[in-house]
Design a protein around this motif. Structure first.
Motif, PDB file in Angstrom:
ATOM      1  N   ASP A   1      -7.623  29.313  11.991  1.00 47.90           N
ATOM      2  CA  ASP A   1      -6.629  30.261  11.500  1.00 47.90           C
ATOM      3  C   ASP A   1      -7.315  31.230  10.538  1.00 47.90           C
ATOM      4  OD1 ASP A   1      -4.575  31.536  10.038  1.00 47.90           O
ATOM      5  OD2 ASP A   1      -3.262  29.807  10.241  1.00 47.90           O
ATOM      6  N   PRO A   2      -7.098  32.533  10.689  1.00 50.97           N
ATOM      7  CA  PRO A   2      -7.752  33.509   9.813  1.00 50.97           C
ATOM      8  C   PRO A   2      -7.317  33.397   8.356  1.00 50.97           C
ATOM      9  CG  PRO A   2      -6.172  34.597  11.251  1.00 50.97           C
ATOM     10  CD  PRO A   2      -6.274  33.177  11.704  1.00 50.97           C
ATOM     11  N   ALA A   3      -6.200  32.740   8.088  1.00 46.02           N
ATOM     12  CA  ALA A   3      -5.750  32.564   6.699  1.00 46.02           C
ATOM     13  C   ALA A   3      -6.591  31.523   5.959  1.00 46.02           C
ATOM     14  CB  ALA A   3      -4.278  32.158   6.680  1.00 46.02           C
ATOM     15  N   LEU A   4      -7.356  30.735   6.700  1.00 46.51           N
ATOM     16  CA  LEU A   4      -8.205  29.719   6.098  1.00 46.51           C
ATOM     17  C   LEU A   4      -9.455  30.380   5.525  1.00 46.51           C
ATOM     18  CD1 LEU A   4      -8.539  26.610   5.766  1.00 46.51           C
ATOM     19  CD2 LEU A   4      -9.797  26.649   7.916  1.00 46.51           C
ATOM     20  N   PRO A   5      -9.699  30.222   4.219  1.00 41.78           N
ATOM     21  CA  PRO A   5     -10.902  30.826   3.634  1.00 41.78           C
ATOM     22  C   PRO A   5     -12.173  30.294   4.307  1.00 41.78           C
ATOM     23  CG  PRO A   5      -9.476  29.908   1.929  1.00 41.78           C
ATOM     24  CD  PRO A   5      -8.919  29.467   3.247  1.00 41.78           C
ATOM     25  N   ALA A   6     -13.137  31.146   4.472  1.00 40.84           N
ATOM     26  CA  ALA A   6     -14.390  30.760   5.142  1.00 40.84           C
ATOM     27  C   ALA A   6     -15.035  29.548   4.469  1.00 40.84           C
ATOM     28  CB  ALA A   6     -15.360  31.934   5.162  1.00 40.84           C
ATOM     29  N   SER A   7     -14.896  29.445   3.162  1.00 43.28           N
ATOM     30  CA  SER A   7     -15.492  28.319   2.438  1.00 43.28           C
ATOM     31  C   SER A   7     -14.790  26.993   2.741  1.00 43.28           C
ATOM     32  CB  SER A   7     -15.452  28.583   0.932  1.00 43.28           C
ATOM     33  OG  SER A   7     -14.110  28.721   0.501  1.00 43.28           O
ATOM     34  N   ALA A   8     -13.573  27.056   3.289  1.00 42.45           N
ATOM     35  CA  ALA A   8     -12.814  25.841   3.586  1.00 42.45           C
ATOM     36  C   ALA A   8     -12.948  25.392   5.037  1.00 42.45           C
ATOM     37  CB  ALA A   8     -11.339  26.071   3.264  1.00 42.45           C
ATOM     38  N   VAL A   9     -13.588  26.210   5.881  1.00 37.97           N
ATOM     39  CA  VAL A   9     -13.725  25.859   7.302  1.00 37.97           C
ATOM     40  C   VAL A   9     -14.632  24.633   7.421  1.00 37.97           C
ATOM     41  CG1 VAL A   9     -14.637  26.617   9.531  1.00 37.97           C
ATOM     42  CG2 VAL A   9     -13.336  28.209   8.110  1.00 37.97           C
ATOM     43  N   PRO A  10     -14.109  23.558   8.018  1.00 36.71           N
ATOM     44  CA  PRO A  10     -14.924  22.344   8.139  1.00 36.71           C
ATOM     45  C   PRO A  10     -15.972  22.469   9.236  1.00 36.71           C
ATOM     46  CG  PRO A  10     -12.809  22.016   9.201  1.00 36.71           C
ATOM     47  CD  PRO A  10     -12.769  23.383   8.558  1.00 36.71           C
ATOM     48  N   GLN A  11     -17.034  21.713   9.091  1.00 31.88           N
ATOM     49  CA  GLN A  11     -18.051  21.641  10.133  1.00 31.88           C
ATOM     50  C   GLN A  11     -17.549  20.701  11.223  1.00 31.88           C
ATOM     51  OE1 GLN A  11     -21.013  23.004  10.690  1.00 31.88           O
ATOM     52  NE2 GLN A  11     -21.028  24.248   8.866  1.00 31.88           N
ATOM     53  N   ILE A  12     -17.600  21.149  12.462  1.00 35.37           N
ATOM     54  CA  ILE A  12     -17.209  20.315  13.593  1.00 35.37           C
ATOM     55  C   ILE A  12     -18.492  19.886  14.298  1.00 35.37           C
ATOM     56  CG2 ILE A  12     -15.910  20.190  15.753  1.00 35.37           C
ATOM     57  CD1 ILE A  12     -14.067  20.716  13.434  1.00 35.37           C
ATOM     58  N   GLN A  13     -18.730  18.598  14.269  1.00 33.77           N
ATOM     59  CA  GLN A  13     -19.905  18.016  14.910  1.00 33.77           C
ATOM     60  C   GLN A  13     -19.450  17.285  16.179  1.00 33.77           C
ATOM     61  OE1 GLN A  13     -22.884  18.676  13.673  1.00 33.77           O
ATOM     62  NE2 GLN A  13     -21.976  19.730  11.928  1.00 33.77           N
ATOM     63  N   PRO A  14     -20.369  16.930  17.073  1.00 31.92           N
ATOM     64  CA  PRO A  14     -19.975  16.231  18.299  1.00 31.92           C
ATOM     65  C   PRO A  14     -19.146  14.965  18.054  1.00 31.92           C
ATOM     66  CG  PRO A  14     -22.225  16.977  18.505  1.00 31.92           C
ATOM     67  CD  PRO A  14     -21.806  17.248  17.075  1.00 31.92           C
ATOM     68  N   ARG A  15     -19.412  14.258  16.979  1.00 31.79           N
ATOM     69  CA  ARG A  15     -18.697  13.005  16.720  1.00 31.79           C
ATOM     70  C   ARG A  15     -17.527  13.160  15.736  1.00 31.79           C
ATOM     71  NH1 ARG A  15     -21.063   8.640  19.154  1.00 31.79           N
ATOM     72  NH2 ARG A  15     -23.185   8.989  19.828  1.00 31.79           N
ATOM     73  N   THR A  16     -17.178  14.384  15.381  1.00 34.07           N
ATOM     74  CA  THR A  16     -16.043  14.607  14.482  1.00 34.07           C
ATOM     75  C   THR A  16     -14.766  14.135  15.154  1.00 34.07           C
ATOM     76  OG1 THR A  16     -17.097  16.539  13.472  1.00 34.07           O
ATOM     77  CG2 THR A  16     -14.705  16.368  13.244  1.00 34.07           C
ATOM     78  N   GLU A  17     -13.973  13.301  14.446  1.00 28.40           N
ATOM     79  CA  GLU A  17     -12.704  12.842  15.008  1.00 28.40           C
ATOM     80  C   GLU A  17     -11.766  14.034  15.119  1.00 28.40           C
ATOM     81  OE1 GLU A  17      -9.500   9.246  14.747  1.00 28.40           O
ATOM     82  OE2 GLU A  17     -10.638   9.702  12.944  1.00 28.40           O
ATOM     83  N   THR A  18     -11.284  14.260  16.321  1.00 28.64           N
ATOM     84  CA  THR A  18     -10.480  15.432  16.655  1.00 28.64           C
ATOM     85  C   THR A  18      -9.150  14.967  17.232  1.00 28.64           C
ATOM     86  OG1 THR A  18     -12.533  16.596  17.161  1.00 28.64           O
ATOM     87  CG2 THR A  18     -10.510  17.577  17.981  1.00 28.64           C
TER      88      THR A  18
END
Length: 87
Positions: free
Chosen positions: A49-66
């Motif tokens: 979502d563009p309202a999410l500050p760039a500093s708050a965007v989480p890293q998504i790794q292959p094993r990230t629970e989604t």
């Protein structure tokens, strides 16, 4: 609402839920399980979502629970069905 690609995320084929085929997902904050970050997979990119500050965007790794935002599926990000792998 226009979704924007997350910086630093490796592009991939469009990903879909293996149960319902949705491209809308979320991940939980590892420090606060009640804080969730929604994203969509468009054109091979993870888009938050563009309202999410760039500093708050989480890293998504292959094993990230989604978690699928449409049905009850959840699992490692790497287990999403890649559109190119679909029958």
């Amino acid at each position: 609402m226009q979704w924007i690609p997350a910086a630093g995320v490796v592009p991939m084929a469009d990903s879909k839920c293996p149960i319902c085929g949705s491209n809308r997902f979320y991940v939980k904050d590892p420090d606060d399980e009640f804080e969730c970050y929604e994203f969509e997979c468009h054109g091979g990119e993870i888009c938050f979502d563009p309202a999410l500050p760039a500093s708050a965007v989480p890293q998504i790794q292959p094993r990230t629970e989604t978690f699928c935002d449409t049905c009850a599926w959840h699992g490692a990000f790497e287990h999403l069905i890649q559109e190119e792998d679909a029958p």
